[in-house]
Structures are given as structure tokens and as C-alpha cells.
Design a protein around this motif. Sequence first.
Motif, PDB file in Angstrom:
ATOM      1  N   ALA A  69       0.813  -1.219   0.000  1.00 46.37           N
ATOM      2  CA  ALA A  69       0.000   0.000   0.000  1.00 46.37           C
ATOM      3  C   ALA A  69       0.846   1.270   0.000  1.00 46.37           C
ATOM      4  O   ALA A  69       0.338   2.349  -0.322  1.00 46.37           O
ATOM      5  N   VAL A  70       2.129   1.149   0.356  1.00 41.98           N
ATOM      6  CA  VAL A  70       2.973   2.350   0.482  1.00 41.98           C
ATOM      7  C   VAL A  70       4.209   2.308  -0.408  1.00 41.98           C
ATOM      8  O   VAL A  70       4.932   3.305  -0.493  1.00 41.98           O
ATOM      9  N   ALA A  71       4.466   1.193  -1.071  1.00 45.25           N
ATOM     10  CA  ALA A  71       5.724   1.021  -1.801  1.00 45.25           C
ATOM     11  C   ALA A  71       5.971   2.133  -2.816  1.00 45.25           C
ATOM     12  O   ALA A  71       7.098   2.635  -2.942  1.00 45.25           O
ATOM     13  N   GLU A  72       4.934   2.536  -3.533  1.00 48.60           N
ATOM     14  CA  GLU A  72       5.124   3.568  -4.560  1.00 48.60           C
ATOM     15  C   GLU A  72       5.346   4.952  -3.969  1.00 48.60           C
ATOM     16  O   GLU A  72       5.795   5.852  -4.673  1.00 48.60           O
ATOM     17  N   LYS A  73       5.046   5.122  -2.702  1.00 51.89           N
ATOM     18  CA  LYS A  73       5.223   6.423  -2.045  1.00 51.89           C
ATOM     19  C   LYS A  73       6.556   6.507  -1.301  1.00 51.89           C
ATOM     20  O   LYS A  73       6.886   7.547  -0.724  1.00 51.89           O
ATOM     21  N   ALA A  74       7.303   5.412  -1.278  1.00 49.31           N
ATOM     22  CA  ALA A  74       8.560   5.357  -0.533  1.00 49.31           C
ATOM     23  C   ALA A  74       9.744   5.720  -1.422  1.00 49.31           C
ATOM     24  O   ALA A  74       9.769   5.382  -2.609  1.00 49.31           O
ATOM     25  N   GLN A  75      10.714   6.399  -0.847  1.00 50.07           N
ATOM     26  CA  GLN A  75      11.923   6.794  -1.565  1.00 50.07           C
ATOM     27  C   GLN A  75      13.068   5.855  -1.177  1.00 50.07           C
ATOM     28  O   GLN A  75      13.491   5.823  -0.022  1.00 50.07           O
ATOM     29  N   PRO A  76      13.603   5.083  -2.124  1.00 55.86           N
ATOM     30  CA  PRO A  76      14.753   4.228  -1.796  1.00 55.86           C
ATOM     31  C   PRO A  76      15.963   5.061  -1.379  1.00 55.86           C
ATOM     32  O   PRO A  76      16.236   6.121  -1.963  1.00 55.86           O
ATOM     33  N   ILE A  77      16.673   4.589  -0.361  1.00 58.83           N
ATOM     34  CA  ILE A  77      17.926   5.218   0.067  1.00 58.83           C
ATOM     35  C   ILE A  77      19.057   4.490  -0.644  1.00 58.83           C
ATOM     36  O   ILE A  77      19.368   3.341  -0.335  1.00 58.83           O
ATOM     37  N   LEU A  78      19.661   5.146  -1.616  1.00 60.39           N
ATOM     38  CA  LEU A  78      20.679   4.525  -2.456  1.00 60.39           C
ATOM     39  C   LEU A  78      22.086   4.769  -1.933  1.00 60.39           C
ATOM     40  O   LEU A  78      22.987   3.958  -2.150  1.00 60.39           O
ATOM     41  N   GLU A  79      22.275   5.898  -1.278  1.00 56.63           N
ATOM     42  CA  GLU A  79      23.589   6.220  -0.714  1.00 56.63           C
ATOM     43  C   GLU A  79      23.397   6.938   0.616  1.00 56.63           C
ATOM     44  O   GLU A  79      22.363   7.590   0.844  1.00 56.63           O
ATOM     45  N   ILE A  80      24.392   6.819   1.482  1.00 54.74           N
ATOM     46  CA  ILE A  80      24.439   7.582   2.730  1.00 54.74           C
ATOM     47  C   ILE A  80      25.803   8.263   2.796  1.00 54.74           C
ATOM     48  O   ILE A  80      26.837   7.610   2.610  1.00 54.74           O
ATOM     49  N   LYS A  81      25.793   9.566   3.040  1.00 57.29           N
ATOM     50  CA  LYS A  81      27.037  10.316   3.204  1.00 57.29           C
ATOM     51  C   LYS A  81      27.038  10.960   4.580  1.00 57.29           C
ATOM     52  O   LYS A  81      26.064  11.611   4.971  1.00 57.29           O
ATOM     53  N   ALA A  82      28.116  10.754   5.315  1.00 58.79           N
ATOM     54  CA  ALA A  82      28.253  11.335   6.653  1.00 58.79           C
ATOM     55  C   ALA A  82      29.563  12.103   6.722  1.00 58.79           C
ATOM     56  O   ALA A  82      30.623  11.582   6.340  1.00 58.79           O
ATOM     57  N   SER A  83      29.490  13.355   7.168  1.00 58.15           N
ATOM     58  CA  SER A  83      30.683  14.198   7.214  1.00 58.15           C
ATOM     59  C   SER A  83      30.682  15.043   8.475  1.00 58.15           C
ATOM     60  O   SER A  83      29.655  15.250   9.120  1.00 58.15           O
ATOM     61  N   ASP A  84      31.869  15.536   8.801  1.00 63.82           N
ATOM     62  CA  ASP A  84      32.089  16.341   9.996  1.00 63.82           C
ATOM     63  C   ASP A  84      32.388  17.765   9.548  1.00 63.82           C
ATOM     64  O   ASP A  84      32.946  17.980   8.474  1.00 63.82           O
ATOM     65  N   GLY A  85      32.009  18.759  10.338  1.00 61.97           N
ATOM     66  CA  GLY A  85      32.345  20.124   9.962  1.00 61.97           C
ATOM     67  C   GLY A  85      31.659  21.153  10.822  1.00 61.97           C
ATOM     68  O   GLY A  85      31.056  20.830  11.842  1.00 61.97           O
ATOM     69  N   ARG A  86      31.745  22.392  10.399  1.00 63.84           N
ATOM     70  CA  ARG A  86      31.101  23.508  11.085  1.00 63.84           C
ATOM     71  C   ARG A  86      30.175  24.223  10.108  1.00 63.84           C
ATOM     72  O   ARG A  86      30.416  24.214   8.903  1.00 63.84           O
ATOM     73  N   ALA A  87      29.151  24.846  10.635  1.00 61.47           N
ATOM     74  CA  ALA A  87      28.207  25.579   9.794  1.00 61.47           C
ATOM     75  C   ALA A  87      28.939  26.645   8.985  1.00 61.47           C
ATOM     76  O   ALA A  87      29.723  27.420   9.526  1.00 61.47           O
ATOM     77  N   GLY A  88      28.679  26.667   7.680  1.00 62.71           N
ATOM     78  CA  GLY A  88      29.270  27.679   6.820  1.00 62.71           C
ATOM     79  C   GLY A  88      30.655  27.351   6.309  1.00 62.71           C
ATOM     80  O   GLY A  88      31.187  28.062   5.458  1.00 62.71           O
ATOM     81  N   GLU A  89      31.274  26.247   6.807  1.00 63.49           N
ATOM     82  CA  GLU A  89      32.637  25.914   6.403  1.00 63.49           C
ATOM     83  C   GLU A  89      32.714  24.719   5.472  1.00 63.49           C
ATOM     84  O   GLU A  89      33.771  24.397   4.950  1.00 63.49           O
ATOM     85  N   GLY A  90      31.603  24.033   5.286  1.00 66.58           N
ATOM     86  CA  GLY A  90      31.626  22.837   4.460  1.00 66.58           C
ATOM     87  C   GLY A  90      32.143  21.638   5.225  1.00 66.58           C
ATOM     88  O   GLY A  90      32.493  21.722   6.399  1.00 66.58           O
ATOM     89  N   ALA A  91      32.203  20.505   4.545  1.00 60.35           N
ATOM     90  CA  ALA A  91      32.569  19.247   5.192  1.00 60.35           C
ATOM     91  C   ALA A  91      34.077  19.126   5.386  1.00 60.35           C
ATOM     92  O   ALA A  91      34.871  19.734   4.672  1.00 60.35           O
ATOM     93  N   ALA A  92      34.471  18.306   6.365  1.00 58.50           N
ATOM     94  CA  ALA A  92      35.873  17.984   6.586  1.00 58.50           C
ATOM     95  C   ALA A  92      36.373  17.096   5.444  1.00 58.50           C
ATOM     96  O   ALA A  92      35.581  16.486   4.722  1.00 58.50           O
ATOM     97  N   PRO A  93      37.708  16.979   5.279  1.00 59.72           N
ATOM     98  CA  PRO A  93      38.229  16.202   4.145  1.00 59.72           C
ATOM     99  C   PRO A  93      37.908  14.713   4.221  1.00 59.72           C
ATOM    100  O   PRO A  93      37.827  14.042   3.194  1.00 59.72           O
ATOM    101  N   PHE A  94      37.737  14.167   5.441  1.00 59.44           N
ATOM    102  CA  PHE A  94      37.388  12.757   5.569  1.00 59.44           C
ATOM    103  C   PHE A  94      35.890  12.628   5.811  1.00 59.44           C
ATOM    104  O   PHE A  94      35.317  13.347   6.634  1.00 59.44           O
ATOM    105  N   PHE A  95      35.273  11.713   5.094  1.00 57.71           N
ATOM    106  CA  PHE A  95      33.831  11.509   5.270  1.00 57.71           C
ATOM    107  C   PHE A  95      33.504  10.060   4.939  1.00 57.71           C
ATOM    108  O   PHE A  95      34.314   9.323   4.343  1.00 57.71           O
TER     109      PHE A  95
END
Length: 409
Positions: A69-95
Motif C-alpha cells: 500500500a505504500v511502496a510507490e510512495k517510498a523513496q529508496p535510500i541509495l547512498e548515505i554520506k556522513a561528514s564532519d564540519g562547522r556551519a558555513g565551512e563545508g565538510a571535513a576532508p574525511f567523510f
Amino acid sequence: MAWHTDILIAGGGLNGPALALALAQGGFRVTVVDARPAPARAEAGFDGRAYALAIASVRLLKAIGVWDAVAEKAQPILEIKASDGRAGEGAAPFFLHFDHAEIEEGPMGHMLEDRYLYAAFLAAMQAAPGVTLLSGETVVAQEAGPAGVSVTLASGKVLTAGLLVGCDGRGSGVATRAGIKRVGWGYGQTALVTAIHHERDHGGVAQQFFMPSGPLAILPLKGGHHSSIVWSESAETAAAIQALPDDQYLEALRPRFGDFLGEISLAGARFTYPLSLSLAEHFVADRVALVGDAAHGVHPIAGQGLNLGLRDVAALAEVLILARRRGEEPGSAVALEEYQRWRRFDATLLALGMDTVNRVFSTDNPILRLGRDLGMGVVAALPSLRRGFIRQAAGLTGELPKLLTGRPI
């Protein structure tokens, strides 16, 4: 005691209906007591509230007849990206970058809006023989005895059952009345939750950005140009941001969100939730079992709250159905203790793990920051470690109940 119902479930959010449907498949008569008016919630419009459903949770929904009943309304999660950083500075080099192509099971999970999932549960409960929904009612008193449990509703109606299951959240009245104490602590953080419309397509990528004040999760929704966000800040900062008008709220979000999805705008209602860890000292008592947040409230850092609850659902359903086949009552002390052994260690371990991750990442200490960035770099460089993390997040590790593998009990 002549029971009105075999099992009474207090709480009709999501775990309660899932458990009711699973138990009904096993031949139980189940009554769900839900404080909220069911039709109003099922017919709600878009508000951005959504859940990250792990692979194992999707398998359970398939097994109890809800997923189609919900399959067509669900969004598959194809990738996950996790990064460290500060607001306004962008992500750290390792992620960290996890790709669903690294495992054989397909997408790592699916994002699904609350309104769709609840509506599917409601329709399934209304169609299921053996399930009774009492909407707009609450449990105000309970008394367990050798022959069953007696439950009084706010309307004055008294019901009897073999077992009472608390699916009534962190402030569980069922747990309190059963004498079950809780341990836990607050984080001094509040989650700001809303939905965002963005210019560029998200591509099915879930983003987790760790900042000193708390993590920001950007979770893809169906259609490509909407995402749900869970944005953690200190309680004081979050209260100030929540009080802002929409345009200023967006101005506060933009430096944290970044520009990788282009221009952003608000697309849903705005909510706040204080963040804390809350664990029940016991998951069972005399003719009582606890499921979901009533048993364990965790930090939303990995989006595992509902998935943990559905693991409880699968385990409790299996224990009770197998006990029934042995000729035992649903409130059997042996069956309840088996459920507690199965679930308490796993739930506590994950809750404390999320607690540790939040504490390590929600700080600007330069030594800790260097250590966690190097740690992410190591994981990113080792395929076997990456696959292990993916399988853990997908709910594919440990001793899985049958429903989480997609098999009937």
C-alpha cells in the motif's frame, strides 16, 4: 476471567498497529487503544514527518501485508554520506560514503512519510479479522492478576485481556502503572524537524552532517526535490530558531544545509522534540510487555527509533505466537521473559551506541575532531568495514525474528 480480547495494546502510533497485525496473523484477538482520532491523522496533508525504514523493517511490513500500500510512495535510500564540519565551512576532508551497490539486498532502506504509513496501517487494521481499534480512547488504570489484566479506559469502559502491551511512548503510563522505572538523561539538545524543497534532485542520497552543536540529517523524500530534515541544536538555540518567522528560520538553516542542492525553501510544518535517552529498567512485568519508545527512547542520530520498535514487534509477536502453539496464555511469564532476553540487550546496546556517537561528534574539541575524522577515513578506505556498517544500519545483523527476514511465523 473471561477476556474481552486476548491482547490489548495501549498506543496506536505505528508500533501498536504493526504488532496488532502480526498477532492477528497468529490467531490472536487484539484490541488497539489509540488516543488520537484515527481518520484525522490518516487524512493529514504533507507535513514532512518521515521515517528511515531499514531493509529488515520493510521486510516486516511486507510480511504483515502493509508494504504494497505504500511502496510507490517510498523513496529508496541509495547512498548515505556522513561528514564532519562547522556551519558555513563545508565538510571535513574525511567523510563516510555508503553505497547500496556494496550489498546484495538492494536499497539500504526507504524513506516514507508518516501520513502514508499510518493510513496504510489504519486500512490494514480495519480489514484484519481479529483486530479492533478503539480510537480517541486512553488507558487510565490497569490491574494485573493471575487470570488476566483488567484495563480501565478514560470513558469508564473496562476491558479484560491476557496481556497488556505498552506502545504508549517514553512517558508510558502502562510502564508507570506496572511499577517499571526508567533510567536516562537529557542531552541539552532539541531536534528541529521540517521538510525542505530544494532546487536540485537529491538522487536518493541521505546526508548526515555532524556539527559541534549537534547533527543535521537531510533525508530524501519521494519525487527528488523534497527532503525531511532533523536538525539538532542546543535547547536554547533551537527554541530561538523555532520562534523565528519562516524566512529567518531558513536564513539560520542555509549555512548549515549548504548549497549542494541549490536553493531551498520550507515545504512542511515545523516541529521540535527535546532529545534524551530513556531506557526502561525492565521490558516486562506481570501480564505487561513494553514495545518501542515505551521500552527505549534513543537519540535520532541514526534514524533507528522506529526500526528498533519494529524489532520489538517482530520478537514479541514471534514469542507470543509460538507460546500459543504450545498451549500457553499470551501473558505467560515464560514467554514474556523470553521476549525480554531477546530484546533488552540489543536495544540497550544500540541506545548507548547512539549516545556515544552523539557525545563524540557534538563537540568542537580539536583532539576528538581529529580522531573522529581519521576514524571516518579508515572506515571509508576499508570495503569490509563499510559493508559491516551498511548491514548493521539495514537491520541485517544479529539474531533476527522471522518477520524481519520476511518470513511468516
